[in-house]
Design an enzyme around this catalytic site. Structure first.
Site, PDB file in Angstrom:
ATOM      1  N   LYS A   1       0.878  -1.274  -0.059  1.00 44.78           N
ATOM      2  CA  LYS A   1      -0.011  -0.037  -0.036  1.00 44.78           C
ATOM      3  C   LYS A   1       0.885   1.380   0.094  1.00 44.78           C
ATOM      4  O   LYS A   1       0.426   2.226  -0.601  1.00 44.78           O
ATOM      5  CB  LYS A   1      -0.955   0.011   1.242  1.00 44.78           C
ATOM      6  CG  LYS A   1      -1.988  -1.133   1.253  1.00 44.78           C
ATOM      7  CD  LYS A   1      -2.688  -1.315   2.560  1.00 44.78           C
ATOM      8  CE  LYS A   1      -3.768  -2.513   2.499  1.00 44.78           C
ATOM      9  NZ  LYS A   1      -4.325  -2.650   3.662  1.00 44.78           N
TER      10      LYS A   1
ATOM     11  N   GLN B   1      -4.912  -2.468   9.838  1.00 45.05           N
ATOM     12  CA  GLN B   1      -4.664  -3.662   8.965  1.00 45.05           C
ATOM     13  C   GLN B   1      -5.254  -5.001   9.803  1.00 45.05           C
ATOM     14  O   GLN B   1      -4.828  -4.941  11.069  1.00 45.05           O
ATOM     15  CB  GLN B   1      -3.292  -3.795   8.608  1.00 45.05           C
ATOM     16  CG  GLN B   1      -2.864  -5.252   7.770  1.00 45.05           C
ATOM     17  CD  GLN B   1      -3.567  -5.439   6.563  1.00 45.05           C
ATOM     18  OE1 GLN B   1      -3.647  -4.141   5.869  1.00 45.05           O
ATOM     19  NE2 GLN B   1      -4.076  -6.226   6.217  1.00 45.05           N
TER      20      GLN B   1
ATOM     21  N   ASP C   1     -10.932   1.991   4.176  1.00 46.36           N
ATOM     22  CA  ASP C   1     -11.471   0.707   4.053  1.00 46.36           C
ATOM     23  C   ASP C   1     -12.938   0.392   3.761  1.00 46.36           C
ATOM     24  O   ASP C   1     -13.405  -0.521   3.012  1.00 46.36           O
ATOM     25  CB  ASP C   1     -11.142  -0.383   5.175  1.00 46.36           C
ATOM     26  CG  ASP C   1      -9.691  -1.074   5.150  1.00 46.36           C
ATOM     27  OD1 ASP C   1      -9.080  -1.115   3.823  1.00 46.36           O
ATOM     28  OD2 ASP C   1      -9.243  -1.454   5.999  1.00 46.36           O
TER      29      ASP C   1
END
Length: 286
Positions: free
Chosen positions: A53, A97, A120
């Site tokens: 990322k 995460q 997200d």
């Protein structure tokens, strides 16, 4: 029959080109879209994914801010990082995460995230807006899958979609996304999971089959309707090797098939970048 490859690597590169134009326009105004990441612990796949990322951010000339807490971090440590990201005007959007170490409460931390900074698309407010059909940051993998199907002219509207897996990150939001009354959706969606006795009873009738169970080779050719589109969204590690939910021999039956590597993964990451850029654009509009 050889299935058409649903090439997420190629499509994500095209989307990045479009994003670069938007990012350049923001930078001209003195705004550098910036993604924040929180990694807790030393899970290898998670660390690798976070690193990708940040590489994507650098490639697009975006900013990034990385926080890595040890596996011994407390809930208060996590909350402090979330609060810091929320209050930091230089961070447009961020991710935590998943998974967290077992002693931590991911859901409680997620509730502290500002919905507008949720890269997200998994905050309950944003998931609720998805159910309503209201614009909001979308869950990255589901949106990436939809874009992949649309790009390769896989008919979705009015078709039968079967999703194997009911998880928060893919199965549930994807079912809602593909059933919305929109041109690129409007499907009849069935969600099954490993607790269902005979999954093949459902999968053999699917025009689009999406495997997101995290169960190695759960989808075999006998379970696939000829010429169906098959998306391999779930993976797991077996003897330190990444194994897809979809057996490679499915390519002999399917009309379209996403590869184990270079299929859904690049699309998930590019939607994350897109969500971050969109967050920066919303800020710039004020």
């Amino acid at each position: 029959m050889t299935a058409i490859k649903l090439d997420g690597e190629m499509l994500s590169a095209e989307i990045k080109t479009s994003l670069s134009t938007r990012i350049a326009a923001l930078i001209e105004r003195g705004i550098t879209p910036t993604l924040g990441t929180l990694l807790v612990g030393d899970d290898g796949p998670s660390a690798n994914y976070v690193a990708m990322k940040h590489r994507d951010s650098a490639e697009l000339q975006m900013g990034s801010r990385e926080v890595h807490l040890p596996a011994t971090a407390t809930q208060a440590d996590v909350d402090a990082v979330v609060d810091d990201f929320n209050s930091d005007p230089s961070v447009d959007a961020y991710i935590m995460q998943y998974p967290f170490p077992a002693h931590l409460n991911y859901e409680a931390a997620l509730m502290r995230v500002l919905p507008e900074k949720d890269a997200d698309g998994l905050h309950p407010v944003n998931l609720g807006k998805l159910v309503q059909g209201v614009d909001a940051p979308l869950a990255c993998t589901p949106k990436g899958i939809q874009l992949l199907l649309e790009h390769y002219d896989v008919p979705i509207e009015g078709r039968h979609v079967v999703i194997i897996g009911r998880g928060l990150t893919i199965g549930r939001p994807l079912a809602n996304l593909l059933s919305l009354k929109r041109k690129e959706a409007n499907a009849a969606v069935t969600v099954v999971h490993t607790g269902v006795g005979d999954i093949s009873k459902y999968t053999r009738n699917a025009d689009i089959l999406i495997a997101a169970a995290g169960s190695p080779s759960i989808v075999t050719p006998q379970m696939v309707k000829p010429n169906a589109a098959v998306v391999a969204a779930g993976v797991s590690f077996v003897n330190n090797k990444l194994v897809s939910d979809v057996d490679a021999t499915v390519a002999e039956v399917a009309g379209w098939l996403s590869p184990r590597i270079g299929g859904v993964g690049p699309m998930t990451r590019v939607v994350l970048m897109s969500n971050t850029v969109a967050a920066a654009e919303r800020t710039a509009a004020f």
